[in-house]
Write an enzyme that holds these catalytic residues in place. Structure first.
Site, PDB file in Angstrom:
ATOM      1  N   ASP A   1      48.433  59.317  25.679  1.00 11.58           N
ATOM      2  CA  ASP A   1      47.046  59.380  25.216  1.00 11.58           C
ATOM      3  C   ASP A   1      46.620  60.848  25.124  1.00 11.58           C
ATOM      4  OD1 ASP A   1      44.484  57.123  25.356  1.00 11.58           O
ATOM      5  OD2 ASP A   1      44.007  59.269  25.348  1.00 11.58           O
TER       6      ASP A   1
ATOM      7  N   GLN B   1      36.489  49.783  23.033  1.00 11.15           N
ATOM      8  CA  GLN B   1      37.518  49.986  22.008  1.00 11.15           C
ATOM      9  C   GLN B   1      36.995  50.929  20.928  1.00 11.15           C
ATOM     10  OE1 GLN B   1      39.029  46.418  20.063  1.00 11.15           O
ATOM     11  NE2 GLN B   1      40.750  47.539  19.155  1.00 11.15           N
ATOM     12  N   SER B   2      37.767  51.970  20.648  1.00 15.62           N
ATOM     13  CA  SER B   2      37.369  52.936  19.629  1.00 15.62           C
ATOM     14  C   SER B   2      38.379  53.022  18.487  1.00 15.62           C
ATOM     15  CB  SER B   2      37.178  54.327  20.242  1.00 15.62           C
ATOM     16  OG  SER B   2      38.387  54.783  20.824  1.00 15.62           O
TER      17      SER B   2
ATOM     18  N   HIS C   1      46.149  48.208  21.113  1.00 17.20           N
ATOM     19  CA  HIS C   1      46.895  49.151  21.957  1.00 17.20           C
ATOM     20  C   HIS C   1      46.692  48.804  23.412  1.00 17.20           C
ATOM     21  CE1 HIS C   1      42.922  50.826  21.022  1.00 17.20           C
ATOM     22  NE2 HIS C   1      42.920  51.349  22.238  1.00 17.20           N
TER      23      HIS C   1
HETATM   24  P1  AMP Z   1      40.229  52.700  23.019  1.00 19.62           P
HETATM   25  O1  AMP Z   1      38.967  53.469  23.329  1.00 19.62           O
HETATM   26  O2  AMP Z   1      40.585  51.655  24.016  1.00 19.62           O
HETATM   27  O3  AMP Z   1      40.215  52.195  21.603  1.00 19.62           O
HETATM   28  O4  AMP Z   1      41.412  53.750  23.157  1.00 19.62           O
HETATM   29  C1  AMP Z   1      41.749  54.635  22.149  1.00 19.62           C
HETATM   30  C2  AMP Z   1      42.526  55.722  22.821  1.00 19.62           C
HETATM   31  O5  AMP Z   1      43.244  56.432  21.826  1.00 19.62           O
HETATM   32  C3  AMP Z   1      41.671  56.770  23.556  1.00 19.62           C
HETATM   33  O6  AMP Z   1      42.038  56.782  24.926  1.00 19.62           O
HETATM   34  C4  AMP Z   1      41.992  58.074  22.839  1.00 19.62           C
HETATM   35  O7  AMP Z   1      42.072  59.158  23.736  1.00 19.62           O
HETATM   36  C5  AMP Z   1      43.342  57.760  22.218  1.00 19.62           C
HETATM   37  N1  AMP Z   1      43.684  58.505  21.020  1.00 19.62           N
HETATM   38  C6  AMP Z   1      42.934  58.656  19.903  1.00 19.62           C
HETATM   39  N2  AMP Z   1      43.610  59.347  18.975  1.00 19.62           N
HETATM   40  C7  AMP Z   1      44.826  59.622  19.517  1.00 19.62           C
HETATM   41  C8  AMP Z   1      45.979  60.320  19.056  1.00 19.62           C
HETATM   42  N3  AMP Z   1      46.032  60.884  17.834  1.00 19.62           N
HETATM   43  N4  AMP Z   1      47.050  60.427  19.888  1.00 19.62           N
HETATM   44  C9  AMP Z   1      47.011  59.881  21.124  1.00 19.62           C
HETATM   45  N5  AMP Z   1      45.945  59.212  21.613  1.00 19.62           N
HETATM   46  C10 AMP Z   1      44.862  59.094  20.822  1.00 19.62           C
END
Ligand code: AMP
Length: 112
Positions: A30, A92-93, A98
């Protein structure tokens, strides 16, 4: 999906710190780690969330968990937390399913 950041990582179109790959799943660190080990395990197939993955590719849900277990073991940890944030209110973003894999520090309950 063309504008999905995790699809681009799976396709090798943007860089990521990959830690494991299988036929159906990819694991990478992450960008904004919340624990000493914080890895995301994603299906190669684009689906919005884990429930959709269960409907479309149930075996891949199990594969995400197996990859998570192996990544934790390879890093030398025993305890770990697995999280699927599903929906905006749950945090979730990124809307490509994932599995968050968190290890390497004590973790409180309930989560925030
Ligand atoms: P969520 O908020 O559960 O959708 O988790 C999305 C996760 O993706 C977050 O913890 C971000 O830090 C991570 N993230 C977003 N873009 C990237 C990227 N390019 N490489 C690695 N992690 C990422």
């Amino acid at each position: 999906m063309a504008d999905c950041i995790f699809c681009k990582i799976v396709a090798g179109e943007i860089p990521a710190d990959l830690v494991a790959q299988t036929e159906t799943a990819v694991a990478f660190r992450d960008l904004n780690p919340q624990a000493p080990l914080h890895v995301l395990v994603v299906p190669r197939t684009h689906v919005a969330n884990v429930a959709e993955l269960a409907d479309r590719e149930a075996e891949t849900v199990a594969e995400l968990v197996r990859v998570a277990r192996d990544v934790v073991a390879d890093a030398g940890h025993e305890s770990y937390r697995l999280v699927f944030n599903t929906g905006e209110e749950a945090g979730q973003s990124v809307f490509h399913a994932h599995l968050h894999v968190l290890a390497g520090r004590p973790q409180s309950w309930p989560p925030g």
